[in-house]
Scaffold this motif. Structure first.
Motif, mmCIF file in Angstrom:
data_model
loop_
_atom_site.group_PDB
_atom_site.id
_atom_site.type_symbol
_atom_site.label_atom_id
_atom_site.label_comp_id
_atom_site.label_asym_id
_atom_site.label_seq_id
_atom_site.Cartn_x
_atom_site.Cartn_y
_atom_site.Cartn_z
ATOM 1 N N ARG A 74 37.867 48.198 29.169
ATOM 2 C CA ARG A 74 38.781 48.416 30.296
ATOM 3 C C ARG A 74 38.025 48.795 31.569
ATOM 4 N NH1 ARG A 74 44.638 50.365 28.536
ATOM 5 N NH2 ARG A 74 44.843 48.924 26.804
ATOM 6 N N GLY A 75 36.958 49.546 31.419
ATOM 7 C CA GLY A 75 36.138 49.892 32.584
ATOM 8 C C GLY A 75 35.505 48.665 33.219
ATOM 9 N N ALA A 76 34.978 47.779 32.381
ATOM 10 C CA ALA A 76 34.395 46.542 32.900
ATOM 11 C C ALA A 76 35.459 45.668 33.549
ATOM 12 C CB ALA A 76 33.696 45.775 31.776
ATOM 13 N N GLY A 77 36.635 45.613 32.937
ATOM 14 C CA GLY A 77 37.737 44.844 33.514
ATOM 15 C C GLY A 77 38.214 45.438 34.827
ATOM 16 N N SER A 78 38.249 46.762 34.896
ATOM 17 C CA SER A 78 38.649 47.431 36.141
ATOM 18 C C SER A 78 37.672 47.119 37.262
ATOM 19 C CB SER A 78 38.703 48.940 35.951
ATOM 20 O OG SER A 78 39.767 49.303 35.149
ATOM 21 N N TYR A 79 36.380 47.198 36.948
ATOM 22 C CA TYR A 79 35.386 46.901 37.976
ATOM 23 C C TYR A 79 35.489 45.452 38.429
ATOM 24 C CZ TYR A 79 31.320 46.062 40.663
ATOM 25 O OH TYR A 79 30.511 45.686 41.705
ATOM 26 N N ALA A 80 35.597 44.544 37.476
ATOM 27 C CA ALA A 80 35.694 43.129 37.826
ATOM 28 C C ALA A 80 36.920 42.874 38.699
ATOM 29 C CB ALA A 80 35.746 42.272 36.567
ATOM 30 N N GLY A 81 38.055 43.397 38.295
ATOM 31 C CA GLY A 81 39.282 43.209 39.064
ATOM 32 C C GLY A 81 39.204 43.838 40.439
ATOM 33 N N PHE A 82 38.656 45.054 40.521
ATOM 34 C CA PHE A 82 38.563 45.727 41.816
ATOM 35 C C PHE A 82 37.641 44.980 42.761
ATOM 36 C CE2 PHE A 82 36.727 48.586 44.896
ATOM 37 C CZ PHE A 82 37.870 49.118 45.481
ATOM 38 N N SER A 83 36.470 44.571 42.284
ATOM 39 C CA SER A 83 35.516 43.917 43.183
ATOM 40 C C SER A 83 36.060 42.586 43.694
ATOM 41 C CB SER A 83 34.161 43.730 42.502
ATOM 42 O OG SER A 83 34.279 42.880 41.373
ATOM 43 N N ILE A 84 36.703 41.829 42.817
ATOM 44 C CA ILE A 84 37.288 40.556 43.229
ATOM 45 C C ILE A 84 38.454 40.793 44.189
ATOM 46 C CG2 ILE A 84 38.501 38.496 42.407
ATOM 47 C CD1 ILE A 84 36.842 38.896 39.758
ATOM 48 N N GLY A 85 39.334 41.721 43.848
ATOM 49 C CA GLY A 85 40.476 42.028 44.699
ATOM 50 C C GLY A 85 40.067 42.594 46.043
ATOM 51 N N PHE A 86 39.035 43.419 46.055
ATOM 52 C CA PHE A 86 38.550 44.000 47.304
ATOM 53 C C PHE A 86 38.082 42.917 48.262
ATOM 54 C CE2 PHE A 86 35.120 46.060 49.796
ATOM 55 C CZ PHE A 86 35.885 47.018 50.446
ATOM 56 N N LEU A 87 37.287 41.974 47.761
ATOM 57 C CA LEU A 87 36.796 40.894 48.614
ATOM 58 C C LEU A 87 37.944 40.008 49.096
ATOM 59 C CD1 LEU A 87 34.392 39.493 49.917
ATOM 60 C CD2 LEU A 87 34.186 38.115 47.838
ATOM 61 N N GLY A 89 41.074 40.873 49.469
ATOM 62 C CA GLY A 89 41.863 41.653 50.418
ATOM 63 C C GLY A 89 41.220 41.740 51.790
ATOM 64 N N ILE A 90 39.910 41.931 51.837
ATOM 65 C CA ILE A 90 39.218 41.994 53.126
ATOM 66 C C ILE A 90 39.313 40.657 53.846
ATOM 67 C CG2 ILE A 90 36.948 42.126 54.209
ATOM 68 C CD1 ILE A 90 36.244 44.336 52.350
ATOM 69 N N LEU A 97 45.206 37.350 58.395
ATOM 70 C CA LEU A 97 46.191 38.152 59.126
ATOM 71 C C LEU A 97 45.685 38.620 60.486
ATOM 72 C CD1 LEU A 97 47.483 40.316 56.145
ATOM 73 C CD2 LEU A 97 48.516 38.250 57.104
ATOM 74 N N ASN A 98 44.413 38.316 60.798
ATOM 75 C CA ASN A 98 43.791 38.679 62.080
ATOM 76 C C ASN A 98 43.868 40.175 62.377
ATOM 77 O OD1 ASN A 98 43.004 36.040 62.728
ATOM 78 N ND2 ASN A 98 45.053 35.586 63.482
ATOM 79 N N LEU A 99 43.662 40.996 61.360
ATOM 80 C CA LEU A 99 43.628 42.442 61.523
ATOM 81 C C LEU A 99 42.190 42.885 61.759
ATOM 82 C CD1 LEU A 99 46.020 43.415 58.618
ATOM 83 C CD2 LEU A 99 46.586 43.290 61.042
ATOM 84 N N GLY A 100 42.009 44.115 62.161
ATOM 85 C CA GLY A 100 40.677 44.667 62.338
ATOM 86 C C GLY A 100 40.003 44.931 60.999
ATOM 87 N N LEU A 101 38.722 45.272 61.074
ATOM 88 C CA LEU A 101 37.950 45.506 59.848
ATOM 89 C C LEU A 101 38.488 46.696 59.060
ATOM 90 C CD1 LEU A 101 35.597 44.681 58.071
ATOM 91 C CD2 LEU A 101 34.129 46.163 59.457
ATOM 92 N N THR A 102 38.880 47.757 59.751
ATOM 93 C CA THR A 102 39.399 48.932 59.050
ATOM 94 C C THR A 102 40.670 48.589 58.279
ATOM 95 O OG1 THR A 102 38.480 50.374 60.750
ATOM 96 C CG2 THR A 102 40.171 51.307 59.324
ATOM 97 N N SER A 103 41.582 47.868 58.911
ATOM 98 C CA SER A 103 42.805 47.454 58.217
ATOM 99 C C SER A 103 42.492 46.504 57.070
ATOM 100 C CB SER A 103 43.763 46.775 59.193
ATOM 101 O OG SER A 103 44.143 47.656 60.212
ATOM 102 N N LEU A 106 41.220 48.529 54.150
ATOM 103 C CA LEU A 106 42.330 49.222 53.481
ATOM 104 C C LEU A 106 43.154 48.257 52.633
ATOM 105 C CD1 LEU A 106 43.482 51.646 56.311
ATOM 106 C CD2 LEU A 106 42.178 52.192 54.238
ATOM 107 N N ILE A 107 43.400 47.062 53.139
ATOM 108 C CA ILE A 107 44.100 46.046 52.340
ATOM 109 C C ILE A 107 43.255 45.675 51.133
ATOM 110 C CG2 ILE A 107 44.873 43.635 52.341
ATOM 111 C CD1 ILE A 107 45.757 44.096 55.252
ATOM 112 N N GLY A 108 41.948 45.533 51.327
ATOM 113 C CA GLY A 108 41.049 45.223 50.220
ATOM 114 C C GLY A 108 41.053 46.296 49.147
ATOM 115 N N ILE A 109 41.045 47.551 49.560
ATOM 116 C CA ILE A 109 41.093 48.653 48.591
ATOM 117 C C ILE A 109 42.397 48.616 47.806
ATOM 118 C CG2 ILE A 109 41.251 51.167 48.368
ATOM 119 C CD1 ILE A 109 39.217 51.333 50.685
#
Length: 123
Positions: A74-87, A89-90, A97-103, A106-109
């Motif tokens: 589950r830890g490996a799956g969490s990391y894989a999902g988070f890293s893919i989702g983070f990228l 989302g950014i 969506l033409n938002l700034g880097l900070t937004s 946050l969407i990536g997180i």
């Protein structure tokens, strides 16, 4: 022996995707941090990003294959999902969506947490 038929995505695909996402995020972050100090900052950022990506691939493969505990899987799956989702989302936040880097971060997180939680519950 563990049953891998219930996994929504094969372990090699998750490992490669999370390694690529880690490489992009780490390389871009390091380049952004040192670009004003070093003229050829990508010469430093790319190898460090490649090392981080390789470690991510190794970690996800080790956590999703072989005889490992459910918490490691589950830890490996969490990391894989988070890293893919983070990228994803950014990129979606800043480019689509033409938002700034900070937004975008946050969407990536948020997207990374959702995808990481969903994927870890499927493994």
């Amino acid at each position: 022996m563990t049953d891998t038929t219930s996994a929504p995505v094969p372990a090699p695909v998750l490992a490669i995707a999370s390694g690529f996402a880690t490489f992009i995020v780490v390389s871009a972050s390091i380049e952004g941090l040192i670009t004003h100090m070093i003229a050829f900052s990508m010469l430093f950022a790319l190898p460090i990003g490649a090392l981080a990506g390789a470690l991510a691939v190794a970690g996800v493969v080790a956590g999703l294959t072989g005889e490992v505990s459910q918490s490691q899987r589950r830890g490996a799956g969490s990391y894989a999902g988070f890293s893919i989702g983070f990228l994803i989302g950014i990129v979606a936040g800043t480019e689509l969506l033409n938002l700034g880097l900070t937004s975008g971060v946050l969407i990536g997180i948020g997207f990374g947490i959702v995808l990481g939680t969903w994927l870890s519950s499927k493994l």
